[in-house]
Scaffold this active site. Structure first.
Site, mmCIF file in Angstrom:
data_model
loop_
_atom_site.group_PDB
_atom_site.id
_atom_site.type_symbol
_atom_site.label_atom_id
_atom_site.label_comp_id
_atom_site.label_asym_id
_atom_site.label_seq_id
_atom_site.Cartn_x
_atom_site.Cartn_y
_atom_site.Cartn_z
ATOM 1 N N ARG B 335 -109.827 12.712 69.653
ATOM 2 C CA ARG B 335 -108.937 12.469 70.813
ATOM 3 C C ARG B 335 -109.536 13.174 71.996
ATOM 4 O O ARG B 335 -110.121 14.258 71.863
ATOM 5 C CB ARG B 335 -107.535 13.029 70.484
ATOM 6 C CG ARG B 335 -106.471 12.758 71.540
ATOM 7 C CD ARG B 335 -106.061 11.305 71.540
ATOM 8 N NE ARG B 335 -104.904 11.068 72.393
ATOM 9 C CZ ARG B 335 -104.957 10.719 73.670
ATOM 10 N NH1 ARG B 335 -106.125 10.578 74.273
ATOM 11 N NH2 ARG B 335 -103.847 10.530 74.363
ATOM 12 N N CYS B 594 -113.747 5.913 75.917
ATOM 13 C CA CYS B 594 -114.442 4.822 76.605
ATOM 14 C C CYS B 594 -113.834 4.554 77.974
ATOM 15 O O CYS B 594 -114.544 4.286 78.940
ATOM 16 C CB CYS B 594 -114.410 3.549 75.762
ATOM 17 S SG CYS B 594 -112.768 3.067 75.212
#
Lengths: 254, 619
Positions: B335, B594
């Site tokens: 994360r 991303c």
């Protein structure tokens, strides 16, 4: 006609599992529990039959300790009318489950029992068949298509296509009957948010095995659970003769 | 003017007025306005069931009990259940939890049991050598507890439900709903049962509108809806951009002889170079479990950096491997986290709602702790929401206005009470006004704490590892956080990646997963429990589908295929020699790396069908 649908709370199919250290069973690395996929398919079929007006009431039933109730919430969200919970802290094996379901089916005067073909945790594939025997009802297991024939109003029949090893077999039987669902019967619908919220507020009826007159006596004892042996890497053979030779001498299948 | 031009003019005028009518009468963004969605109404909607969201829900319900009011609260969570998308170190500072539940220590089922008893800090000079450094300042954890944040959130979720909060997990917030005045009035949940080609499947179910007077966005770092709100309301007008890091983590079960409950280890140095901000952690949790992970600043420059392989390599260092030798990996995940600190906190409130937790960005980077801040922000917004919806805020504002006017008026006193400003009735309906939240956060220990550490992380970016560590020491012990300057973040993370031509590719050829200490990616993904229905449109969208080939691959060698911790992005060479980007959206861990790191910001992360994603249980 009332339908009884039995649903089981199992470890979610997508969760990785491993054998317990003491080899007494299997434990989930991430214990996410959900409804057994085949039970969900059975429930979806019941809801579709209700939409086609063959069924007046769907009874969803589950058996086990207090924690299994969330699978009934899911069932109510999918479209079940009533939810029953048979509370039992003991281990419930297929025969005990079949006896309890038989007692409920008789008490509720059920016209059709829809179950999943097997549970993904024990893969027993016995409860539906045992239920039919106890009730002395006809059974159609591994159903991939279910139709209700109401041409003779007093004698409703079910026409069920089953998936068997050789292909597809179609059976016709008088109701009441037991049908167990296989994978290709349907694709269960998604529980929409409003239905999920309404389901949370619904009542779940609780029953005890004693009130149903069933004594739970385990018939089976798990001795040992082992992980499957690791597969050996494959080897390439250089020609057909070598392949035949190795199949004959090493694998001993020819 | 010719007839043609007149016609065109009237045509465009018609189009203009049509759009205004549309915006005036339809309360939703165009994509959902023409569909007949069912609407569910609540007083408060909280998007995200993490520590911030649940703390806000609990606080509101606690205030309702205390002051005998009734406010309906709904928490909507995209993970299959509360906690399944929560990943964090985690050594919990219980400051905020003490404010929320003063009696949490006496709860028998609370999953906060292991106090941190030993702090260690190592500089890893190479793959085999290390130096021990003093674990001082922010790395000192006395009084804190080693926990699994997913377990803590599950416990908070149960407490919230017992207080009457409606918790809906498995449903994703897809779009924000606005009313005709531009205020937030809720969210739309995603549609379910859409096939990859966009057609409706047998199981299709239209998303619903969740409408509320106050909508709180607690989606965690780089929340998709939060980012759209920041843009729409220009919430970063007086703040800097956010900076990020990516954390990869595993939880292992180790033999009792290896397990040293309460041990907290932090490392810097290997495997990242001195120009890349990064560090590792090893925490010995309860029940023979060890949590370990590597955090890499996303302002790294080398496009060939493979985050997964760096993490696996780091585990082989003697200082790390001795903690997990002989154990089994239970779970893997990743994360992103905020590193921007005080400088990057946007304006928090907007008409009808607010951002809380890591969606705003309150993480204390030197301590690597954000949970206590997230929970405190939840508590503060809970108080603000309660005051807004019960008229207390309006009454308080009217009283303040009265006092202000009295000071300005003449010496002749008016009859008592006759000059009091009457609060307007506006608080009774319509989107809530949460603007007092900014002041509350400024006055709280969130801002005090973040202010004292605001310069530490930016200095690493400017000076590198060793000078950065020295600066951190000086900042903590000499300036004590009160230096008269505040460093700026300079370029955002996605602009820091250097072209392939300017870098030496990092070699991973000597790295081979040994299945004992290091994993290969498919096995790691299996252990994350991540899954999505494969027959759905990809939730990772490209603004321009040609950019990956032209820019990402040509200039940078396809860095997304290397930094994505789930192997979502792959470049395949086609028969005509061109590079095609394959997006395996099914693997996605919802880390948002991303969305952050893509150099042209071409990749946009959106919420997939609800219930999909990782299944974290002990992370």
């Amino acid at each position: 006609m009332k339908i009884l649908v039995a649903v089981k709370r199992v470890i979610d199919y997508a969760v990785p599992v491993r054998v317990k250290a003491d080899k007494s069973g299997v434990e989930a690395l991430l214990p996410k529990m959900s409804m057994n996929p085949f039970c969900e398919i059975a429930l979806e079929e019941a809801v579709r039959l209700k939409e086609k007006k063959f069924v007046s009431e769907i009874l969803a039933i589950t058996l086990g300790p207090a924690g299994v109730q969330d699978v009934l919430r899911h069932a109510l969200g999918l479209g079940a009318d009533r939810a029953l919970h048979v509370v039992s802290e003991q281990e419930l094996q297929p025969l005990a489950v079949a006896r309890l379901l038989a007692a409920v089916a008789k008490r509720e005067s059920v016209g059709l029992a829809l179950l999943g073909k097997q549970a993904i945790d024990d893969d027993s594939n016995q409860t539906g068949q045992m239920l039919a025997a106890l009730l002395d009802w006809p059974q159609a297991t591994f159903a991939s298509k279910v139709e209700i024939d109401t041409s003779v109003p007093s004698k409703m029949r079910a026409v069920v296509t089953r998936e068997v090893d050789g292909g597809l077999q179609t059976l016709s039987m008088e109701l009441p009957a037991v049908i167990t669902a296989d994978l290709r019967l349907n694709t269960p619908r998604f529980v929409s948010l409003p239905n999920a919220i309404k389901a949370k507020k619904r009542q779940i009826e609780q029953l005890s095995p004693d009130s149903l007159g069933v004594e739970i006596v385990p018939q089976l004892r798990t001795v040992e659970v082992n992980a499957p042996p690791l597969r050996n890497a494959g080897t390439r053979v250089s020609n057909v003769a070598e392949l035949v030779e190795r199949l004959h001498n090493e694998a001993r299948v020819l | 003017m010719s007839i043609l031009r007149l016609r065109c003019l009237s045509h465009s005028l018609l189009y203009q007025s049509e759009r205004t009518l549309h915006e005036r009468f339809f309360a939703t963004v165009p994509t959902s306005s023409h569909l007949n969605r069912e609407a569910l109404n609540y007083d408060v909607l909280i998007v995200g069931g993490g520590p911030a969201g649940l703390s806000a829900a609990i606080k509101i319900k606690q205030l309702c009990e205390e002051k005998e009011k009734d406010i309906s609260v709904c928490v909507v969570e995209k993970g299959g259940e509360i906690g399944s998308h929560i990943l964090s170190g985690n050594v919990l500072e219980t400051k905020a939890l003490d404010e929320l539940f003063a009696d949490w220590r006496s709860c028998p089922d609370v999953p906060i049991k292991v106090p941190a008893s030993k702090d260690r800090f190592y500089y890893l000079a190479s793959s085999s050598s290390s130096f021990r450094l003093p674990a001082i300042g922010p790395l000192h954890n006395k009084g804190n507890y080693i926990v699994s944040l997913s377990e803590v959130c599950r416990w908070l979720g149960k407490r919230a439900e017992s207080l009457g909060v409606e918790v809906l997990s498995g449903y994703s917030g897809k779009e924000v709903l606005y009313n005709w005045n531009g205020a937030v009035v809720g969210v739309t949940t995603g549609d379910h049962g859409v096939a990859k080609d966009g057609s409706r499947k047998e199981t299709f179910s239209l998303g619903v509108e969740l409408r509320a007077r106050a909508t709180l966005f607690a989606e965690g770092c780089r929340g998709s809806l939060s980012e759209s709100l920041i843009k729409r309301y220009n919430l970063r007008e007086s703040a800097e951009h956010q900076t990020y890091a990516l954390g990869l983590k595993e939880v292992w079960e180790v033999p009792t002889s290896q397990h040293k409950e309460g041990t907290v280890i932090h490392t810097v140095g290997y495997p990242t170079d001195h120009g890349t901000y990064g560090g590792g952690f090893v925490y010995h949790m309860a029940d023979n479990k060890v949590a370990l992970g590597l955090v890499i600043g996303l302002d790294y420059k080398n496009p060939t950096l493979n985050t997964f392989k760096e993490f696996q390599r780091w585990k082989l260092h003697p200082v790390i491997r001795q903690n997990i030798e002989g154990g089994t990996c239970l779970q893997y995940g990743a994360r992103t986290l905020n590193e921007g600190g005080l400088q990057s906190i946007p304006k928090l409130s907007f008409p009808g709602g607010a951002l809380i937790g890591c969606s705003a960005g309150f993480l204390n980077v030197p301590k690597i702790k954000g949970t206590h801040m997230a929970m405190k922000s939840g508590i503060l917004v809970g108080e603000a929401v309660f005051r807004a919806l019960t008229g207390e805020a309006a009454a308080a504002a009217a009283e303040a206005e009265t006092i202000k006017r009295r000071r300005e008026v003449s010496l002749v006193p008016a009859p008592a009470g006759s000059d009091a400003v009457v609060p307007s009735e506006a608080w009774k309906k319509g989107p809530a006004d949460l603007s007092e939240l900014e002041g509350a956060v400024q006055r709280s220990w969130i801002t005090e704490e973040l202010h004292s550490v605001r310069n530490i992380r930016p200095a690493f970016s400017m000076l590198g590892l060793i000078p950065g560590l020295l600066h951190a020491f000086i900042e903590t012990y000499v300036f004590r956080g009160k230096a008269p300057w505040t460093f700026s973040h300079r370029a955002p993370d996605h602009e820091r990646t250097q072209p392939l031509s300017e870098c030496t590719p990092i070699s991973y050829s000597d790295f081979k997963p040994d299945a004992k200490l290091t994993l290969d990616l498919p096995r790691a993904l299996y252990l994350s429990g991540t899954n999505h229905d494969h027959d759905q449109p990809s939730h990772l969208t490209l603004r321009d589908p040609g950019v990956p080939e032209r820019v990402n691959h040509a200039q940078f060698g396809g860095p997304e295929s290397k930094y994505c911790p789930a192997g979502v992005y792959e470049y395949r060479e086609e028969a005509n020699g061109r590079q095609h980007l394959v997006i395996n959206a099914q693997n996605c861990l919802h880390c948002k790396a991303c969305d952050i790191k893509d150099s042209t910001q071409n990749i946009k992360w959106t919420t997939p069908q609800g219930g999909g994603g990782p299944n974290y249980k002990v992370m």
